[in-house]
Motif scaffolding. Structure first.
Motif, short mmCIF file in Angstrom:
data_model
loop_
_atom_site.label_atom_id
_atom_site.label_comp_id
_atom_site.label_asym_id
_atom_site.label_seq_id
_atom_site.Cartn_x
_atom_site.Cartn_y
_atom_site.Cartn_z
N LEU A 64 31.11 111.45 90.47
CA LEU A 64 31.98 110.81 90.21
C LEU A 64 31.47 109.59 89.80
CD1 LEU A 64 33.37 107.86 92.27
CD2 LEU A 64 30.76 107.49 93.45
N ASP A 97 33.67 110.77 86.95
CA ASP A 97 35.05 109.78 86.81
C ASP A 97 35.23 107.92 85.91
OD1 ASP A 97 35.90 113.00 87.09
OD2 ASP A 97 36.33 112.66 89.39
N LYS A 135 40.46 105.17 94.27
CA LYS A 135 40.84 106.55 94.33
C LYS A 135 40.06 107.83 93.67
CE LYS A 135 45.75 105.97 95.04
NZ LYS A 135 47.30 105.90 94.22
N HIS A 189 37.32 107.70 93.77
CA HIS A 189 35.90 107.77 95.00
C HIS A 189 35.96 109.03 96.00
CE1 HIS A 189 34.43 103.52 93.58
NE2 HIS A 189 33.02 103.92 93.99
N GLY A 190 37.09 109.75 96.04
CA GLY A 190 37.71 110.26 96.76
C GLY A 190 37.41 110.57 98.11
N ASP A 191 37.65 111.10 99.42
CA ASP A 191 37.99 111.49 100.38
C ASP A 191 36.53 110.72 101.57
OD1 ASP A 191 40.82 111.77 99.79
OD2 ASP A 191 40.49 114.21 100.92
N GLU A 192 35.12 111.24 101.10
CA GLU A 192 34.17 110.95 101.97
C GLU A 192 33.73 109.58 101.84
OE1 GLU A 192 30.97 111.93 98.35
OE2 GLU A 192 31.05 112.51 100.14
#
Length: 119
Positions: free
Chosen positions: A21, A24, A97, A99-102
């Motif tokens: 993270l 990214d 986005k 940060h992703g799904d968690e």
């Protein structure tokens, strides 16, 4: 137009940014900065290290953190210069986005008032 994006987090979630993270995010911040959009950004230290200063009916009070009554707190901010609210939302969406799904975070985007230059 200048916009302030305030990142709201549940600081008691136990989630910490992973190396991926952070990598990214670094790439995205480089892109946003090169595009001339990002003016300033930073994460904020935990509320346990902060204080609240309040004025109520002429009296000042200072309360040490953490602020247990708050479910969500401001975890960071970004100041952006964009042509429109839509563009500010675009960059904020890109930030979320990454940060992703968690993660479960919210960004509040608000236009900043401008003041006329002194004569």
């Amino acid at each position: 137009m200048r916009f302030l994006s305030m990142i709201r987090i549940n600081e008691n979630s136990g989630l910490r940014p992973s190396e991926k993270l952070m990598s990214d995010m670094g790439k995205l911040l480089e892109e946003v900065t090169k595009a001339g959009v990002m003016l300033d950004t930073a994460g904020l230290r935990p509320t346990s290290e902060g204080v609240r200063v309040r004025l109520s009916h002429g009296k000042i009070s200072v309360v040490d953190g953490p602020f247990t009554e708050a479910k969500e707190v401001i975890g960071g901010y970004a100041v952006m210069e964009t042509k429109s609210m839509e563009e500010a939302i675009h960059w904020t969406t890109r930030f979320l986005k990454v940060h992703g799904d968690e993660w479960d975070i919210t960004c509040e985007v608000r236009q900043m008032e401008t003041h006329p230059e002194p004569a």
